[in-house]
Motif scaffolding. Structure first.
Motif, short mmCIF file in Angstrom:
data_model
loop_
_atom_site.label_atom_id
_atom_site.label_comp_id
_atom_site.label_asym_id
_atom_site.label_seq_id
_atom_site.Cartn_x
_atom_site.Cartn_y
_atom_site.Cartn_z
N ASN A 128 2.73 12.82 -3.99
CA ASN A 128 4.06 12.28 -4.25
C ASN A 128 3.99 11.02 -5.12
N TRP A 129 2.98 10.98 -6.00
CA TRP A 129 2.77 9.80 -6.84
C TRP A 129 3.80 9.77 -7.96
N ASP A 130 5.00 9.41 -7.56
CA ASP A 130 6.15 9.38 -8.45
C ASP A 130 7.12 8.37 -7.85
N ARG A 131 7.73 7.56 -8.70
CA ARG A 131 8.56 6.49 -8.15
C ARG A 131 9.78 7.00 -7.40
N VAL B 265 8.99 -0.45 -5.86
CA VAL B 265 8.57 0.69 -6.67
C VAL B 265 9.18 0.61 -8.07
N ASP B 266 10.46 0.25 -8.14
CA ASP B 266 11.14 0.18 -9.44
C ASP B 266 10.57 -0.90 -10.34
N ALA B 267 9.88 -1.86 -9.75
CA ALA B 267 9.28 -2.92 -10.56
C ALA B 267 8.21 -2.35 -11.50
N TYR B 268 7.68 -1.16 -11.17
CA TYR B 268 6.67 -0.52 -12.00
C TYR B 268 7.22 0.68 -12.75
N GLU B 269 8.54 0.75 -12.88
CA GLU B 269 9.19 1.89 -13.53
C GLU B 269 8.68 2.12 -14.94
N ARG B 270 8.48 1.07 -15.70
CA ARG B 270 8.09 1.19 -17.10
C ARG B 270 6.58 1.04 -17.31
N ASP B 271 5.85 0.95 -16.22
CA ASP B 271 4.40 0.80 -16.33
C ASP B 271 3.76 2.19 -16.27
N SER B 272 3.65 2.85 -17.43
CA SER B 272 3.15 4.22 -17.48
C SER B 272 1.70 4.33 -17.01
N GLU B 273 0.93 3.30 -17.24
CA GLU B 273 -0.47 3.32 -16.82
C GLU B 273 -0.59 3.36 -15.30
N PHE B 274 0.32 2.67 -14.64
CA PHE B 274 0.30 2.63 -13.18
C PHE B 274 0.49 4.02 -12.58
N TRP B 275 1.31 4.86 -13.21
CA TRP B 275 1.64 6.17 -12.65
C TRP B 275 0.72 7.29 -13.13
N ILE B 276 -0.34 6.95 -13.83
CA ILE B 276 -1.31 7.97 -14.24
C ILE B 276 -2.04 8.50 -13.00
N LEU B 277 -2.15 9.81 -12.89
CA LEU B 277 -2.86 10.40 -11.75
C LEU B 277 -4.33 10.04 -11.80
#
Length: 280
Positions: free
Chosen positions: A184-187, A257-269
């Motif tokens: 569930n690694w999704d904001r 969680v929303d604080a990292y909304e635009r941090d694409s690197e953070f959400w990389i699997l």
């Protein structure tokens, strides 16, 4: 007249007729099994067969004990303040992993009883699911009695949420928590999860190399503070302290969680190097 009055005992009035618990079993809650698969117990020279009705009786007694405890009173107050609307959207489902055999474990009976109380507190409108590889036929019958659906395959906690879900995972292996978060690694999805389980911040006390290989999703949760937790209150003398020790209610607040909304690197699997050997 005295003997006639003695025959009308209170136990007969209060005992649930659908359970019909054996008096021998009723007196001996902490029985010892002959072996892992046996459904027979030894009390002195007596061998007694356990049934789902006996286990249901044990669970009902433990629910009563929990309801009367200071531990549960404090836990309810915490839940009412932090988790019920308007603080969060209404929970829909409960998924229970790793609870063990309800038939064979006094500890599992307490944990299952608490899950049933959570079902009432959160007013679950969807379904309750459960999985453990050690579930027996008696366990399945008990789950059915309480309208809990047995998960047929080992998901390894990789279930993707479709609505607000409480994952009830007391004292599970580290790998299961990692798998749940990875799935569930999704904001959006993370905000739909509440985890009742081991305090995940505990694992940050281990070496970073260990977490990177076994549970890489625990690192950003703990170090970047997108997880919030409330530790369970201490148990009292009436409830063994090894049953709910070090457990937390843990969730992912929307603002964090929303604080990292635009941090694409953070959400990389991320890719685990090794699967946790203790994973179910």
């Amino acid at each position: 007249m005295q003997s006639e009055e003695w025959k009308i005992v209170q136990k007969k009035k209060t005992r649930q007729p659908t359970i019909n618990v054996s008096p021998m079993i009723k007196k001996n809650h902490n029985f010892q099994y002959l072996n892992r698969d046996s459904k027979k117990k030894v009390y002195g020279n007596n061998v007694t067969q356990i049934s789902s009705k006996d286990v249901i009786y044990f669970i009902e007694e433990k629910m009563k004990a929990l309801n009367k405890s200071v531990f549960f009173k404090e836990l309810k107050e915490m839940i009412y303040c932090q988790f019920l609307p308007p603080n969060r959207p209404t929970l829909v489902d409960i998924v229970c992993y790793g609870i063990g055999s309800i038939e064979k474990s006094n500890k599992s009976q307490y944990q299952f009883a608490l899950m049933l109380l959570f079902k009432n507190i959160f007013q679950i409108t969807g379904k309750v699911y459960a999985y453990d590889p050690v579930l027996s036929q008696v366990d399945i019958e008990v789950l059915t009695h309480y309208n809990v659906e047995s998960i047929k395959i080992n998901e390894k906690a990789k279930r993707i949420v479709t609505n607000q879900t409480l994952f009830y995972m007391p004292h599970c292996p580290l790998g299961l928590y990692n798998n749940l978060i990875k799935a569930n690694w999704d904001r959006i999805k993370l905000k739909d999860i509440i985890i009742v389980g081991n305090r995940l911040e505990f694992y940050t006390e281990r070496t970073t190399a260990f977490l990177e290989s076994k549970a890489p999703y625990i690192i950003p949760i703990s170090f970047l503070m997108i997880l919030q937790s409330l530790l369970f209150p201490s148990t009292t003398i009436t409830i063994p302290d090894n049953i709910f020790n070090d457990l937390c209610c843990q969730w992912f607040p929307i603002d964090k969680v929303d604080a990292y909304e635009r941090d694409s690197e953070f959400w990389i699997l991320k890719q685990e190097l090794d699967e946790d050997p203790e994973i179910i």
